[in-house]
Enzyme design. Structure first.
Site, short mmCIF file in Angstrom:
data_model
loop_
_atom_site.label_atom_id
_atom_site.label_comp_id
_atom_site.label_asym_id
_atom_site.label_seq_id
_atom_site.Cartn_x
_atom_site.Cartn_y
_atom_site.Cartn_z
N SER A 147 0.84 -1.20 0.00
CA SER A 147 0.00 0.00 0.00
C SER A 147 0.87 1.25 0.00
CB SER A 147 -0.97 -0.07 1.19
OG SER A 147 -1.99 0.87 1.03
N ASP A 223 -9.96 -5.69 -3.21
CA ASP A 223 -9.33 -4.71 -2.32
C ASP A 223 -10.25 -3.51 -2.17
OD1 ASP A 223 -7.71 -2.53 -1.40
OD2 ASP A 223 -5.92 -3.55 -2.14
N HIS A 256 -7.33 -6.08 0.84
CA HIS A 256 -6.15 -5.25 1.09
C HIS A 256 -5.34 -5.73 2.30
CE1 HIS A 256 -4.12 -1.41 0.26
NE2 HIS A 256 -4.07 -1.15 1.56
N1 LIG Z 1 -7.49 2.57 9.06
C1 LIG Z 1 -7.70 2.81 7.67
C2 LIG Z 1 -6.92 1.88 6.79
C3 LIG Z 1 -5.61 1.48 7.34
C4 LIG Z 1 -5.08 0.26 6.62
O1 LIG Z 1 -5.81 -0.50 5.96
N2 LIG Z 1 -3.80 0.08 6.73
C5 LIG Z 1 -3.18 -1.01 6.06
C6 LIG Z 1 -2.15 -0.45 5.12
S1 LIG Z 1 -2.91 0.71 4.02
C7 LIG Z 1 -2.52 -1.93 7.04
O2 LIG Z 1 -1.57 -2.61 6.72
N3 LIG Z 1 -3.02 -1.95 8.29
C8 LIG Z 1 -2.40 -2.69 9.37
C9 LIG Z 1 -2.75 -4.15 9.45
O3 LIG Z 1 -3.61 -4.64 8.74
O4 LIG Z 1 -2.07 -4.83 10.26
C10 LIG Z 1 -9.15 2.64 7.32
O5 LIG Z 1 -9.83 1.96 8.07
O6 LIG Z 1 -9.57 3.14 6.26
#
Ligand SMILES: N[C@@H](CCC(=O)N[C@@H](CS)C(=O)NCC(=O)O)C(=O)O
Length: 278
Positions: A147, A223, A256
């Protein structure tokens, strides 16, 4: 500079390590995780840098991706930095997509971010200078990410193709100059001149690239951020216009999350191994 070790766990015959150090490029203390495979007990090994996405620290990939088993088999170290400068004295924003946890791997030029937000230099210059001195690493490296971190990996490899043997990305933000996440981050960190943004836009960089390291991109078709934030098609168009041979794959049914990453991380590690050991 010295690395202070905060934690160590035996993992697949190697060592999962966590360090803290003062980062000169960021003017703050940083934590990072490193996996050293068993081969590193007796020889220097090449490294795969992993750049994480929004809201992540060095822990998300370490705990959730399941990369260490294959890294141990292949003899690849995993370098897993945090996603922004940190600390009470570091500028921040209440939103999840700006400030701490959302460094976007750029060198900020705008107040209040410019004092600490220099993640491009931290990843491309500072860590590669200090880590092979402190740890059993060769200078050989590749880069990957997810991402926002996929954006970072592509941008670093396209701007410094001689520095990375190969690059891969999961669900990267392919054209940040044209999506909400990117526009918000870049206007804050870099100001209003869009020409400056394009220096950190993988699609713009790929369209005019003359040298491109071997590149693999995986994108889930379920995604929740595709296509609006990720704009994978822009990267496909850029590859076509530069004539670069890049492997951009759509994976059916995947979202995602780290479930997607853990499903394909083995393929990415084996892809990088081809170039790290050539
Ligand atoms: N919090 C945000 C999105 C955050 C998100 O999805 N982060 C991804 C990268 S873009 C991630 O790797 N989150 C941490 C995880 O899944 O451990 C939302 O709900 O829209």
């Amino acid at each position: 500079m010295s690395l202070t070790q905060l934690a160590e766990s035996r993992l697949f015959g190697g060592r999962q390590l966590k360090f803290e150090h003062f980062a000169n490029t960021l003017s703050c203390k940083m934590q990072l995780s490193v996996y050293l495979p068993p081969q590193a007990e007796t020889q220097k090994v090449p490294a795969l840098y992993w750049l994480s996405g929004l809201t992540c620290t060095d822990e998300n990939f370490s705990v959730k991706a399941g990369a260490q088993r294959i890294a141990a088999e292949l003899g690849i170290a995993l370098i897993i930095p945090d996603t922004s400068p940190r600390g009470e004295l570091v500028a921040n924003d209440p939103a999840y997509d700006l400030g701490q946890g959302a460094g976007f791997y750029v060198n900020a030029t705008e107040a209040p971010w410019t004092a600490h937000y220099r993640m491009y230099d931290y990843i491309s210059r500072e860590l590669p200078a200090i880590l092979p001195v402190a740890l059993p690493l060769t200078q050989v490296k590749s880069i990957s990410g997810h991402s926002m971190g996929g954006h970072g990996a592509l941008v670093l490899a396209l701007r410094q193709p001689a520095a990375y043997r190969s690059v891969s990305a999961f669900s990267p933000i392919c054209q940040p100059s044209q999506c909400e996440w990117g526009r918000k981050a870049f206007s804050n960190y870099l100001g209003d001149n869009v020409a400056d943004w394009l220096e950190y836009d993988a699609s713009a960089l790929l369209a005019k690239a003359t040298m491109v390291p071997p590149m693999l991109v995986d994108q889930g078709d379920q995604d929740q951020f595709y296509p609006a934030q990720l704009r994978t098609e822009a990267l496909i168009d850029a590859a076509a216009s530069s004539g670069a041979k890049v492997d951009i794959r759509f994976q059916r049914g995947y979202d995602h999350s780290y479930y997607f990453i853990s499903s394909f991380i083995e393929e990415h590690l084996r892809f990088h191994a081809r170039y790290l050991f050539e």
